[in-house]
Motif scaffolding. Structure first.
Motif, PDB file in Angstrom:
ATOM      1  N   PHE A  24      88.239  85.663  61.142  1.00 24.82           N
ATOM      2  CA  PHE A  24      88.377  85.945  59.711  1.00 24.82           C
ATOM      3  C   PHE A  24      87.266  85.258  58.923  1.00 24.82           C
ATOM      4  CE2 PHE A  24      91.004  85.130  55.708  1.00 24.82           C
ATOM      5  CZ  PHE A  24      90.771  86.393  55.204  1.00 24.82           C
ATOM      6  N   SER A  27      83.860  86.829  59.631  1.00 25.66           N
ATOM      7  CA  SER A  27      83.754  88.163  59.022  1.00 25.66           C
ATOM      8  C   SER A  27      83.484  88.060  57.527  1.00 25.66           C
ATOM      9  CB  SER A  27      85.037  88.960  59.255  1.00 25.66           C
ATOM     10  OG  SER A  27      85.248  89.158  60.612  1.00 25.66           O
ATOM     11  N   ILE A  28      84.189  87.142  56.859  1.00 26.71           N
ATOM     12  CA  ILE A  28      83.964  86.967  55.412  1.00 26.71           C
ATOM     13  C   ILE A  28      82.528  86.515  55.154  1.00 26.71           C
ATOM     14  CG2 ILE A  28      84.513  85.470  53.451  1.00 26.71           C
ATOM     15  CD1 ILE A  28      87.368  85.737  54.026  1.00 26.71           C
ATOM     16  N   THR A  31      80.164  89.425  55.662  1.00 31.11           N
ATOM     17  CA  THR A  31      80.289  90.410  54.579  1.00 31.11           C
ATOM     18  C   THR A  31      79.567  89.916  53.329  1.00 31.11           C
ATOM     19  OG1 THR A  31      82.429  91.117  55.442  1.00 31.11           O
ATOM     20  CG2 THR A  31      81.946  91.681  53.162  1.00 31.11           C
ATOM     21  N   GLN A  59      79.153  91.635  63.011  1.00 34.28           N
ATOM     22  CA  GLN A  59      80.549  91.586  62.587  1.00 34.28           C
ATOM     23  C   GLN A  59      81.442  92.439  63.487  1.00 34.28           C
ATOM     24  OE1 GLN A  59      81.141  92.111  58.400  1.00 34.28           O
ATOM     25  NE2 GLN A  59      83.336  91.904  58.565  1.00 34.28           N
ATOM     26  N   GLN A  63      84.645  90.857  65.437  1.00 34.35           N
ATOM     27  CA  GLN A  63      86.016  91.375  65.345  1.00 34.35           C
ATOM     28  C   GLN A  63      86.530  91.851  66.696  1.00 34.35           C
ATOM     29  OE1 GLN A  63      87.211  93.642  62.074  1.00 34.35           O
ATOM     30  NE2 GLN A  63      86.159  92.372  60.590  1.00 34.35           N
TER      31      GLN A  63
ATOM     32  N   LEU B  72      87.053  92.947  51.104  1.00 33.62           N
ATOM     33  CA  LEU B  72      87.714  91.664  51.365  1.00 33.62           C
ATOM     34  C   LEU B  72      89.226  91.841  51.487  1.00 33.62           C
ATOM     35  CD1 LEU B  72      85.621  89.264  49.092  1.00 33.62           C
ATOM     36  CD2 LEU B  72      85.466  89.592  51.566  1.00 33.62           C
ATOM     37  N   LEU B  75      89.821  93.258  54.929  1.00 35.83           N
ATOM     38  CA  LEU B  75      89.536  92.215  55.921  1.00 35.83           C
ATOM     39  C   LEU B  75      90.702  91.230  56.008  1.00 35.83           C
ATOM     40  CD1 LEU B  75      87.394  91.166  57.821  1.00 35.83           C
ATOM     41  CD2 LEU B  75      86.404  89.885  55.944  1.00 35.83           C
TER      42      LEU B  75
END
Lengths: 125, 203
Positions: A24, A27-28, A31, A59, A63, B72, B75
């Protein structure tokens, strides 16, 4: 595949709160990095396209590993084999279409100027 | 403590787990074929992305902060669905309902944002009829939205079943597949976010 292999694969692929949290967080970060690059105009043109594509692929791998627990199964790795096959088909479909349609667009270009043809085909008058 | 299983019982459990693992592998194969479906839509979009027919291009239409929030939200829902599956493996019914409930709310929020964007484009005259680019855009993003909607329906059914009948081996297997489906949709969205929105107007 023997049932023993399937069961051990099933048990190993379960994941933990830790692995989900790492996935998580990464990934953030990825992004926001991609978003920042575009908003801050840090790169332009094809360089930006390649960097964004690279970040998306990283990414994807993050994941697959931390959310879908790929690669933790024992041999034979059927999940991974199916994934590789799918990736191959996806690449053929996407890049094949772009390649063919680019050629088609070139051949059907409205009134190609003779100087373009001379330049692209590489012959002299 | 539960008493140790007899050899026969252990064999039965192992066989059951093996059957469950096979079903989950089958679901994985389905996800990979769904990936090919999205590849054809991505290819169509990539070919048509500059064919605006005199209409607006992507960078004139899309609001990047809006799409970042969408990303977001999705996600985070992918993270909570993972926590939900961990709760299911612990056979903790309340936590399953909590985490799948949060996932569902985030999913509904995401879908609402997407439909808001579609509606805005439609009323401004930039529907799928406007240009090849917009046809490809609505098909690609709409197909993803349709998947999200069916995922939400599946989630609602699973939560209702879990609330009524508790967690069985069958429902844990189904919740695992639902979480794989949801992670998969998040991965597809990363590429939509990158290719459709971030790369709009770059080349």
């Amino acid at each position: 595949m023997s049932s023993k292999a399937i069961v051990s694969q099933h048990e190993q692929g379960q994941g933990s709160v830790r692995s989900y949290s790492i996935g998580f967080g990464l990934s953030i970060a990825l992004t926001l990095a991609a978003y920042g690059l575009v908003v801050q105009h840090a790169a332009h043109g094809w360089a930006l396209v390649f960097v964004l594509a690279g970040l998306a692929i990283i990414q994807l791998m993050v994941q697959l590993v931390f959310f879908l627990h790929l690669g933790r199964e024992s041999k034979p790795r059927w999940n991974l084999s199916v994934l590789f096959f799918a990736v191959m088909v996806v690449c053929i479909v996407v890049f094949g279409s772009l390649w063919i349609m680019k050629n088609l667009a070139y051949n059907h270009a409205p009134q190609p100027s003779s100087s373009d043809i001379i330049k692209d085909e590489g012959y002299r008058q | 403590m539960t008493k140790p299983l007899t050899t026969d019982e252990l064999a039965a459990v192992t066989e059951q787990q093996a059957a469950a693992a096979k079903t989950i592998f089958g679901f994985w194969v389905y996800l990979m074929t769904d990936c090919v479906l999205f590849a054809t839509l991505f290819a169509t979009f990539a070919v048509l992305r500059n064919n605006t027919f005199g209409g607006p291009a992507g960078n004139e239409l899309f609001s990047l902060p809006f799409v970042l929030i969408e990303t977001l939200v999705l996600l985070t829902s992918s993270f909570t669905v993972g926590l939900g599956v961990l709760a299911a493996r612990r056979r903790d019914r309340n936590q399953v309902l909590l985490f799948f409930g949060i996932t569902m709310l985030l999913g509904i929020f995401f879908l609402t944002m997407e439909l808001t964007e579609f509606h805005k484009l439609y009323v401004e005259g930039n529907s799928w009829r406007r240009s090849g680019f917009l046809s490809a855009f609505f098909t690609l993003v709409g197909t993803h939205g349709l998947h999200i909607a069916s995922g939400l329906l599946w989630m609602a059914i699973m939560m209702l079943r879990t609330a009524r009948h508790g967690l069985t081996d069958l429902s844990i297997k189904r919740l695992t597949m639902l979480s794989m489906f949801w992670h998969f949709l998040d991965i597809i969205w990363i590429f939509i976010f990158t290719v459709v929105y971030l790369m709009a107007g770059v080349v």
